[in-house]
Design an enzyme around this catalytic site. Structure first.
Site, PDB file in Angstrom:
ATOM      1  N   LYS A 180       0.864  -1.178   0.000  1.00 58.87           N
ATOM      2  CA  LYS A 180       0.000   0.000   0.000  1.00 58.87           C
ATOM      3  C   LYS A 180       0.905   1.235   0.000  1.00 58.87           C
ATOM      4  O   LYS A 180       1.495   1.589   1.011  1.00 58.87           O
ATOM      5  CB  LYS A 180      -0.911   0.025   1.219  1.00 58.87           C
ATOM      6  CG  LYS A 180      -1.824   1.267   1.278  1.00 58.87           C
ATOM      7  CD  LYS A 180      -1.564   2.059   2.536  1.00 58.87           C
ATOM      8  CE  LYS A 180      -2.250   3.389   2.590  1.00 58.87           C
ATOM      9  NZ  LYS A 180      -1.918   4.336   1.525  1.00 58.87           N
ATOM     10  N   GLU A 255       9.845   1.938  10.838  1.00 60.94           N
ATOM     11  CA  GLU A 255      10.839   2.997  10.704  1.00 60.94           C
ATOM     12  C   GLU A 255      10.085   4.313  10.709  1.00 60.94           C
ATOM     13  O   GLU A 255       9.218   4.548   9.867  1.00 60.94           O
ATOM     14  CB  GLU A 255      11.662   2.824   9.428  1.00 60.94           C
ATOM     15  CG  GLU A 255      12.614   1.653   9.468  1.00 60.94           C
ATOM     16  CD  GLU A 255      13.623   1.711  10.606  1.00 60.94           C
ATOM     17  OE1 GLU A 255      13.963   2.841  11.051  1.00 60.94           O
ATOM     18  OE2 GLU A 255      14.056   0.653  11.066  1.00 60.94           O
ATOM     19  N   CYS A 289      13.670  11.347   6.512  1.00 61.75           N
ATOM     20  CA  CYS A 289      13.710  10.991   7.931  1.00 61.75           C
ATOM     21  C   CYS A 289      15.107  11.201   8.506  1.00 61.75           C
ATOM     22  O   CYS A 289      15.263  11.361   9.717  1.00 61.75           O
ATOM     23  CB  CYS A 289      13.246   9.557   8.141  1.00 61.75           C
ATOM     24  SG  CYS A 289      14.136   8.340   7.178  1.00 61.75           S
ATOM     25  N   GLU A 390       9.899  16.579  15.089  1.00 62.94           N
ATOM     26  CA  GLU A 390      10.253  16.446  13.676  1.00 62.94           C
ATOM     27  C   GLU A 390       9.397  17.390  12.837  1.00 62.94           C
ATOM     28  O   GLU A 390       8.169  17.350  12.911  1.00 62.94           O
ATOM     29  CB  GLU A 390      10.063  15.008  13.204  1.00 62.94           C
ATOM     30  CG  GLU A 390      10.497  14.784  11.768  1.00 62.94           C
ATOM     31  CD  GLU A 390      10.358  13.346  11.322  1.00 62.94           C
ATOM     32  OE1 GLU A 390      11.286  12.823  10.685  1.00 62.94           O
ATOM     33  OE2 GLU A 390       9.310  12.733  11.620  1.00 62.94           O
TER      34      GLU A 390
END
Length: 488
Positions: A180, A255, A289, A390
């Site tokens: 997906k 992750e 990331c 973040e």
């Protein structure tokens, strides 16, 4: 045939066929450089579409795992060759969907091809070892078995590399896959799946279902016939995926986020450190990331470094990533642009000094895109939001320290531990950094972003579920060890 050139309609790939979803509804993928430009329409799938894909993968898995690793590798080699043939088309699609520059997209596509070839070679490598037995008349050894059906959930920031670095090891070790992709980059994923189809991959071995995360992503996590889930994305979504997988005993790999620091020591090569900071923070519009988010600089060189950084930042050209001379493209979507701008406002409100950027770019050719200026804050302290959370955008938080030990304490003072970098010529500083930095990826005199495909990748603390991707480490997630004891 995947695409209708008339309306750019892309279908699900299930059991070797391109099919319309049960909803007969679609989702729109737009160009972040121009929100009026539609890249394509993908299926807004329902749970029944996912069930079909999982059933196809489950049906294909037994025959797929019976093939030798070398035979499975041949399909990966063929898929790599197909991708190489379509490299320009795939890269251009990624730029149009995600916004990164064409140069970056071509590099990512080339990396995807290299990953496929690397894992194709894994089919010829060992899968176990002989272990001495206390019984002199027995043979004891280990081998590895695939998990079965693996669900792959991928983000929009690396629409080529991340799907491939998950799918390739899953396939080579004998699993079948249901992927997906993020809706924003689902057209790019369809073009990758086309390459596997062109390679002649047996029906059902690889399946793609597009749709919302709440339906298809969560459905993958909860599906009783999916044996493993590999996910890259936000912490909030990742934890929901992990909880659902744990509740039914499925293996999972997460992750997630990062708040990656660069430490600049007083003895560093400042020009080298500035180049790496710019690249790590602003390439791909900071949407990595492993992107550099905090720059922790010793006070002795702080002002010099800051001026060099500002000077280089002024040279950055912003625009449509398909155009020549553009260094930084737009944010990938409107939501991400809104998020980045909200963090910039928080930085100002909490007392940080805005040195550069900080504004949305809307004039002229930029008016229909999701552009934001590369942004640098000064006087950032550890408790500020922009030093802790973040942002996933082109925003640097400059932080001043007096010593390397203080720099390490500041660098570790976040919930994340994905990537970290130091610039120094002092071997003692290097060793302290390696030993004390709480991050899964440690880089010395190099930018925080990036990892080589043959090396393990993953984070510490809240950045991951403590597993590793890529390289030989991928074997640990995608297989289970069998210990075999044989006696005549």
């Amino acid at each position: 045939m995947v695409v209708s050139t008339k309306n750019k309609l892309y279908l699900n790939f299930i059991g070797g066929n391109w099919i319309t979803s049960a909803s007969n509804d679609t989702l729109k993928s737009i160009d972040p450089a121009n929100a009026n430009e539609v890249v394509g329409y993908v299926q807004n799938s329902r749970k029944e579409d996912l069930d079909l894909a999982v059933a196809a993968a489950k049906k294909a898995q037994n025959e797929w795992k019976k093939l030798t690793g070398a035979a499975r590798g041949q399909y990966l080699y063929a898929a790599a060759n197909a991708m190489e043939k379509h490299l320009d088309e795939i890269a251009e699609c990624a730029t149009r969907e995600m916004g990164k520059t064409l140069m970056e997209a071509k590099g990512e596509t080339a990396r995807g091809i290299a990953i496929l070839r690397y894992y194709a070679g894994e089919g010829m490598r060992k899968v176990g070892e002989v272990i001495p037995s206390t019984d002199s008349e027995a043979l004891m050894f280990t081998t590895r078995a695939p998990l079965g059906v693996v669900g792959v959930i991928t983000p929009w920031n690396f629409p080529i590399a991340i799907p491939i670095w998950k799918m390739a090891p899953a396939l080579i070790y004998g699993n079948t896959v249901v992927i997906k992709p993020a809706t924003e980059t689902a057209v790019t994923c369809a073009k990758i799946v086309e390459c596997f189809e062109e390679a002649g991959l047996p029906a059902g071995v690889l399946n793609m279902v597009t749709g919302s995360g709440s339906v298809i992503g969560q459905g993958i996590a909860e599906h009783p016939d999916i044996n493993g889930i590999t996910f890259t994305g936000s912490n909030g979504v990742g934890k929901k995926i992990g909880q659902a997988a744990f509740a039914r005993g499925a293996k999972y790999q997460l992750e997630m986020g990062g708040k990656n620091p660069i430490i600049v020591a007083a003895d560093a090569d400042l020009d080298q450190a500035v180049e790496a900071t710019i690249s790590g923070a602003f390439r791909s519009t900071g949407q990595k990331c492993t992107a550099t988010s905090r720059v922790i600089v010793q006070s002795d060189v702080y002002e010099i470094f800051k001026e060099k950084l500002l000077e280089k930042t002024r040279d950055i050209t912003i625009g449509n990533g398909l155009r020549e001379g553009i260094w930084m493209g737009p944010c990938a979507n409107e939501n991400q642009l809104t998020t980045v701008l909200s963090y910039i406002r928080k930085g100002i409100d909490e007392g940080a000094t805005l040195l550069s950027g900080g504004e949305r770019v809307t004039h002229g050719d930029y008016k229909d895109g999701f552009y934001v200026q590369p942004t640098i804050f000064d006087n950032v302290t550890t408790e500020m939001t922009i030093a802790q959370e973040e942002i996933f955008g082109p925003v640097i938080a400059l932080m001043k320290v007096d010593s390397i030990q203080q720099a390490l304490e500041v660098a570790n003072d976040v919930q994340y531990g994905l990537s970290a970098s130091i610039f120094t010529t002092n071997i003692g500083h290097m060793l302290s950094f390696i030993d004390e930095m709480d991050a899964g990826l440690i880089r010395i005199n190099s930018e925080s972003a990036g990892v080589e495909l043959q090396a393990p990748f993953g984070g510490m603390k809240q950045s991951s579920s403590h597993s590793r991707e890529q390289g030989e480490a991928a074997k640990e997630f995608f297989t289970a060890i069998k210990t075999v004891f044989v006696k005549g």
